[in-house]
Design an enzyme around this catalytic site. Structure first.
Site, PDB file in Angstrom:
ATOM      1  N   PRO A  71       0.824  -1.224   0.000  1.00 24.54           N
ATOM      2  CA  PRO A  71       0.000   0.000   0.000  1.00 24.54           C
ATOM      3  C   PRO A  71       0.854   1.268   0.000  1.00 24.54           C
ATOM      4  CG  PRO A  71       0.152  -0.888   2.218  1.00 24.54           C
ATOM      5  CD  PRO A  71       0.866  -1.863   1.332  1.00 24.54           C
ATOM      6  N   LEU A 144      -4.949  -8.835 -13.429  1.00 24.26           N
ATOM      7  CA  LEU A 144      -6.390  -9.085 -13.284  1.00 24.26           C
ATOM      8  C   LEU A 144      -7.072  -7.865 -12.676  1.00 24.26           C
ATOM      9  CD1 LEU A 144      -7.477  -9.574 -10.107  1.00 24.26           C
ATOM     10  CD2 LEU A 144      -6.093 -11.589 -10.354  1.00 24.26           C
ATOM     11  N   CYS A 257      -5.588  -0.204  -6.403  1.00 24.63           N
ATOM     12  CA  CYS A 257      -4.400  -0.201  -7.264  1.00 24.63           C
ATOM     13  C   CYS A 257      -4.090   1.126  -7.956  1.00 24.63           C
ATOM     14  CB  CYS A 257      -4.536  -1.294  -8.321  1.00 24.63           C
ATOM     15  SG  CYS A 257      -4.502  -2.935  -7.603  1.00 24.63           S
ATOM     16  N   LYS A 260      -2.606   4.134  -5.888  1.00 26.60           N
ATOM     17  CA  LYS A 260      -1.331   3.699  -5.304  1.00 26.60           C
ATOM     18  C   LYS A 260      -0.239   3.573  -6.365  1.00 26.60           C
ATOM     19  CE  LYS A 260      -1.161  -0.948  -4.517  1.00 26.60           C
ATOM     20  NZ  LYS A 260      -0.104  -1.613  -5.283  1.00 26.60           N
TER      21      LYS A 260
HETATM   22  N1  NAD Z   1      -6.227  -6.701  -5.721  1.00 26.53           N
HETATM   23  C1  NAD Z   1      -5.990  -6.773  -7.003  1.00 26.53           C
HETATM   24  O1  NAD Z   1      -6.903  -6.830  -7.814  1.00 26.53           O
HETATM   25  C2  NAD Z   1      -4.581  -6.760  -7.525  1.00 26.53           C
HETATM   26  C3  NAD Z   1      -4.357  -6.917  -8.898  1.00 26.53           C
HETATM   27  C4  NAD Z   1      -3.057  -6.888  -9.379  1.00 26.53           C
HETATM   28  C5  NAD Z   1      -2.001  -6.704  -8.501  1.00 26.53           C
HETATM   29  N2  NAD Z   1      -2.256  -6.546  -7.173  1.00 26.53           N
HETATM   30  C6  NAD Z   1      -1.113  -6.392  -6.280  1.00 26.53           C
HETATM   31  O2  NAD Z   1      -1.025  -7.566  -5.470  1.00 26.53           O
HETATM   32  C7  NAD Z   1      -0.549  -7.253  -4.159  1.00 26.53           C
HETATM   33  C8  NAD Z   1      -1.537  -7.758  -3.124  1.00 26.53           C
HETATM   34  O3  NAD Z   1      -2.759  -7.069  -3.278  1.00 26.53           O
HETATM   35  P1  NAD Z   1      -4.082  -7.525  -2.513  1.00 26.53           P
HETATM   36  O4  NAD Z   1      -5.170  -6.643  -2.966  1.00 26.53           O
HETATM   37  O5  NAD Z   1      -4.230  -9.000  -2.631  1.00 26.53           O
HETATM   38  O6  NAD Z   1      -3.675  -7.176  -0.986  1.00 26.53           O
HETATM   39  P2  NAD Z   1      -4.406  -7.662   0.347  1.00 26.53           P
HETATM   40  O7  NAD Z   1      -4.053  -6.644   1.378  1.00 26.53           O
HETATM   41  O8  NAD Z   1      -5.830  -7.935   0.075  1.00 26.53           O
HETATM   42  O9  NAD Z   1      -3.719  -9.050   0.690  1.00 26.53           O
HETATM   43  C9  NAD Z   1      -2.380  -9.163   1.056  1.00 26.53           C
HETATM   44  C10 NAD Z   1      -2.232 -10.315   2.054  1.00 26.53           C
HETATM   45  O10 NAD Z   1      -0.845 -10.474   2.366  1.00 26.53           O
HETATM   46  C11 NAD Z   1      -0.765 -10.908   3.729  1.00 26.53           C
HETATM   47  N3  NAD Z   1       0.593 -10.663   4.238  1.00 26.53           N
HETATM   48  C12 NAD Z   1       1.200  -9.473   4.503  1.00 26.53           C
HETATM   49  N4  NAD Z   1       2.459  -9.679   4.912  1.00 26.53           N
HETATM   50  C13 NAD Z   1       2.665 -11.017   4.916  1.00 26.53           C
HETATM   51  C14 NAD Z   1       3.773 -11.838   5.226  1.00 26.53           C
HETATM   52  N5  NAD Z   1       4.942 -11.296   5.611  1.00 26.53           N
HETATM   53  N6  NAD Z   1       3.637 -13.169   5.115  1.00 26.53           N
HETATM   54  C15 NAD Z   1       2.455 -13.718   4.714  1.00 26.53           C
HETATM   55  N7  NAD Z   1       1.391 -12.995   4.399  1.00 26.53           N
HETATM   56  C16 NAD Z   1       1.483 -11.651   4.490  1.00 26.53           C
HETATM   57  C17 NAD Z   1      -1.825 -10.097   4.421  1.00 26.53           C
HETATM   58  O11 NAD Z   1      -2.182 -10.675   5.647  1.00 26.53           O
HETATM   59  C18 NAD Z   1      -2.944 -10.094   3.384  1.00 26.53           C
HETATM   60  O12 NAD Z   1      -3.859 -11.149   3.616  1.00 26.53           O
HETATM   61  C19 NAD Z   1      -0.343  -5.731  -4.148  1.00 26.53           C
HETATM   62  O13 NAD Z   1       0.991  -5.452  -4.452  1.00 26.53           O
HETATM   63  C20 NAD Z   1      -1.244  -5.257  -5.270  1.00 26.53           C
HETATM   64  O14 NAD Z   1      -0.816  -4.037  -5.827  1.00 26.53           O
HETATM   65  C21 NAD Z   1      -3.508  -6.600  -6.663  1.00 26.53           C
HETATM   66  O1  UPG Z   2     -13.929   3.278 -18.059  1.00 24.64           O
HETATM   67  C1  UPG Z   2     -13.756   3.128 -16.850  1.00 24.64           C
HETATM   68  C2  UPG Z   2     -13.143   1.975 -16.286  1.00 24.64           C
HETATM   69  C3  UPG Z   2     -12.978   1.894 -14.912  1.00 24.64           C
HETATM   70  N1  UPG Z   2     -13.409   2.907 -14.109  1.00 24.64           N
HETATM   71  C4  UPG Z   2     -13.179   2.826 -12.646  1.00 24.64           C
HETATM   72  O2  UPG Z   2     -11.814   2.573 -12.424  1.00 24.64           O
HETATM   73  C5  UPG Z   2     -11.633   1.830 -11.218  1.00 24.64           C
HETATM   74  C6  UPG Z   2     -10.758   0.618 -11.459  1.00 24.64           C
HETATM   75  O3  UPG Z   2     -11.454  -0.319 -12.263  1.00 24.64           O
HETATM   76  P1  UPG Z   2     -10.753  -1.630 -12.865  1.00 24.64           P
HETATM   77  O4  UPG Z   2      -9.491  -1.239 -13.494  1.00 24.64           O
HETATM   78  O5  UPG Z   2     -11.747  -2.298 -13.705  1.00 24.64           O
HETATM   79  O6  UPG Z   2     -10.539  -2.515 -11.555  1.00 24.64           O
HETATM   80  P2  UPG Z   2      -9.212  -2.884 -10.685  1.00 24.64           P
HETATM   81  O7  UPG Z   2      -9.531  -4.132  -9.970  1.00 24.64           O
HETATM   82  O8  UPG Z   2      -8.785  -1.700  -9.910  1.00 24.64           O
HETATM   83  O9  UPG Z   2      -8.102  -3.245 -11.788  1.00 24.64           O
HETATM   84  C7  UPG Z   2      -7.009  -2.380 -12.104  1.00 24.64           C
HETATM   85  O10 UPG Z   2      -5.979  -2.521 -11.165  1.00 24.64           O
HETATM   86  C8  UPG Z   2      -5.469  -3.881 -11.039  1.00 24.64           C
HETATM   87  C9  UPG Z   2      -4.480  -3.875  -9.893  1.00 24.64           C
HETATM   88  O11 UPG Z   2      -3.223  -3.420 -10.262  1.00 24.64           O
HETATM   89  C10 UPG Z   2      -4.862  -4.271 -12.366  1.00 24.64           C
HETATM   90  O12 UPG Z   2      -4.327  -5.574 -12.261  1.00 24.64           O
HETATM   91  C11 UPG Z   2      -5.925  -4.205 -13.452  1.00 24.64           C
HETATM   92  O13 UPG Z   2      -5.355  -4.528 -14.720  1.00 24.64           O
HETATM   93  C12 UPG Z   2      -6.506  -2.788 -13.496  1.00 24.64           C
HETATM   94  O14 UPG Z   2      -7.575  -2.718 -14.429  1.00 24.64           O
HETATM   95  C13 UPG Z   2     -13.044   1.471 -10.735  1.00 24.64           C
HETATM   96  O15 UPG Z   2     -13.440   2.392  -9.736  1.00 24.64           O
HETATM   97  C14 UPG Z   2     -13.894   1.648 -11.971  1.00 24.64           C
HETATM   98  O16 UPG Z   2     -15.230   1.974 -11.684  1.00 24.64           O
HETATM   99  C15 UPG Z   2     -13.998   4.054 -14.643  1.00 24.64           C
HETATM  100  O17 UPG Z   2     -14.363   4.974 -13.919  1.00 24.64           O
HETATM  101  N2  UPG Z   2     -14.161   4.119 -16.006  1.00 24.64           N
END
Ligand code: NAD
Ligand code: UPG
Length: 451
Positions: A71, A144, A257, A260
């Site tokens: 974060p 994703l 995401c 950040k």
């Molecule tokens: N959420 C998404 O859609 C998404 C998509 C793409 C990339 N990411 C990236 O993936 C990463 C994780 O995101 P998230 O949304 O899953 O976060 P999250 O906060 O939901 O989950 C992270 C987990 O890691 C655990 N954790 C923290 N420190 C730990 C340790 N030392 N050992 C074991 N477990 C530990 C926490 O307890 C928590 O359950 C971030 O870098 C984020 O930017 C997230």
């Molecule tokens: O045309 C659009 C598309 C999205 N959104 C908003 O943008 C935010 C993010 O949406 P979306 O990108 O679909 O969801 P995330 O789960 O945040 O996914 C983004 O962030 C992830 C974490 O890094 C990446 O892996 C993905 O590729 C990237 O799309 C949301 O509030 C949506 O409502 C809009 O306002 N207008």
């Protein structure tokens, strides 16, 4: 997805949070994601396991994905900008402590460029003291989106793998490629050097967020001129060089995401002394904050410049549809502005719990305001009863098909509706009697005397 597509691979998910692991092992998973329950049920206990025994999982694994949270740092150097890498470092140290043989460590978390270097330094230190150890670090960012995670994972536009160009580095890349090849066509698996892979993740999210801020900036011009942002987005998006996706004007992007990762890129530019680049990308965040502010200011303006003690129904709290995730949801910031004006807020969201909503609001505004002015409903009709206005903040499909005649009948008059997601049938709502205001179109039913 790996467990589903590769039955011969044993996948163990470990987390420090024991409560979460318990939930992953129960019928009530800790996150709502369409399609996820089915896959977990299908694989759990066969080749998918959830455990809090971190040392054992490290010992047993050939490949270790670091997927912990990164974060925005809220203290010290880089406060409010830089990603906090303490969890990533902590995992690297845990791997160094418990590994007893060679491991490929995959950086799945989103991190700034060169983060892999720090992980490697920590692991190399352990390697120097134990001949049995050997570590390769790969970058394999995740693309994703929440709400569509399963579809995105099953059919990704691309998989990106970065690693060292040494023989050992290339061999590690090849191992990870072989896993994804179970279901992803080889031409969609891109391999690069580690730093390109790390930077691509930040660049991709920044480009996507930039597209939303661009259309939101255009939406403000539409509101002032009579152009319609849906028509503009449609026509602009028809140019295949621009593309039609991510041109949906809105109350601003939310989620854990975008903000950040854009800030992480801005911070990187700043520490590299690239100020014009930092300012350029920071504009994406400024427009997003401005969009949220403009939207809440418009609500106040159109409700005769005062919302004090007025009941306002807010439809949606999640940052997008099909998720219960509220991290950085625009709903939080819009509610904050309205609470400052002492509006009575009545929320309805199909998936977000009352506890989460209250917790999120308490983080941004005084507890007293939340306790006094916020009510959470489990039915949209109840939320809208006696309200002066309905405000759509999340694009949940169910909001499109509500009985708006019934909603109108039970509201205060004049009844206003503010569509922050452009999902409602504006013509029909006007026919019913609503004053309708939508992002990106001129307010034709404005009572406002001054622009
Ligand atoms: N959420 C998404 O859609 C998404 C998509 C793409 C990339 N990411 C990236 O993936 C990463 C994780 O995101 P998230 O949304 O899953 O976060 P999250 O906060 O939901 O989950 C992270 C987990 O890691 C655990 N954790 C923290 N420190 C730990 C340790 N030392 N050992 C074991 N477990 C530990 C926490 O307890 C928590 O359950 C971030 O870098 C984020 O930017 C997230
Ligand atoms: O045309 C659009 C598309 C999205 N959104 C908003 O943008 C935010 C993010 O949406 P979306 O990108 O679909 O969801 P995330 O789960 O945040 O996914 C983004 O962030 C992830 C974490 O890094 C990446 O892996 C993905 O590729 C990237 O799309 C949301 O509030 C949506 O409502 C809009 O306002 N207008």
């Amino acid at each position: 997805m790996i467990a589903l597509k590769c039955p011969e691979i044993k996948v163990t998910v470990v987390d420090l949070n024991k409560e979460k692991i318990k939930e992953w092992n129960s019928d009530d998973l800790p996150i709502y994601e369409p399609g996820l329950d089915e896959i977990v049920k299908q694989c759990r206990g066969k080749n998918l396991f959830f455990s809090h025994d971190i040392p054992k999982a490290i010992e047993e694994a050939d490949l270790i994905f670091i997927s912990v949270n990164t974060p925005t740092k809220m203290y010290g150097r880089g406060k409010g900008m830089a990603p906090d890498l303490k969890h990533v470092e902590s995992v690297a140290r845990t791997i160094a402590k418990y590994a007893q043989g060679p491991k490929i460590v995959v950086e799945k978390s989103t991190v700034p460029v060169k983060a892999a270097q720090s992980i490697l330094h920590i692991l190399k230190e352990a390697q120097a003291h134990d001949q049995k150890l050997h570590f390769q670090v790969l970058s394999n960012p995740e693309f994703l989106a929440e709400g569509t995670a399963i579809v995105d994972l099953a059919n990704p536009d691309r998989v990106l793998i970065g690693g060292e160009s040494s023989n050992k580095g290339l061999a590690a890349i090849a191992q990870l490629v072989r896993i994804y090849e179970h279901w992803v066509p080889r031409e969609r698996i891109i391999t690069t050097n580690t730093w390109s892979s790390e930077l691509t993740k930040l660049a991709a999210n920044t480009f996507l967020a930039q597209k939303i801020s661009s259309i939101n900036a255009i939406s403000a011009i539409c509101e002032a001129t009579g152009a319609d942002v849906r028509e503009v987005a449609h026509a602009v998006g028809y140019d295949s060089r621009i593309g039609s996706k991510f041109l949906q004007a809105s109350v601003g992007f939310g989620g854990s995401c975008f903000q950040k990762d854009v800030l992480s890129l801005v911070y990187l530019c700043e520490i590299l002394n690239l100020k014009p680049a930092a300012d350029y990308w920071h504009g994406v965040i400024e427009i997003n904050n401005w969009q949220r502010r403009r939207f809440s200011d418009n609500i106040i303006k159109e409700l005769f410049n005062t919302v004090t003690d007025k009941r306002i129904a807010l439809f949606g709290f999640a940052f997008k549809k099909n998720t219960a995730d509220t991290r950085e949801s625009s709903a939080i910031y819009i509610a904050k502005h309205l609470l400052k004006e002492r509006a009575k807020l009545h929320f309805y969201d199909p998936k977000v719990t009352e506890t989460t909503m209250r917790h999120d609001l308490r983080r941004v505004t005084e507890n007293e305001l939340v306790d006094k002015l916020v009510t959470i409903h489990s039915c949209p009709y109840e939320a809208a009863k006696d309200a002066h206005a309905v405000v759509v903040l999340t694009e949940w499909d169910e909001f499109k098909t509500l009985d708006y005649e019934k909603i109108y009948e039970n509201m205060q008059k004049p009844a206003s509706i503010f569509d922050g997601r452009l999902i409602l049938d504006q013509t029909n709502l006007r026919k019913i009697g609503f004053r309708v205001f939508a992002i990106g179109s001129a307010p034709t039913q404005s009572f406002n005397l001054f622009p």
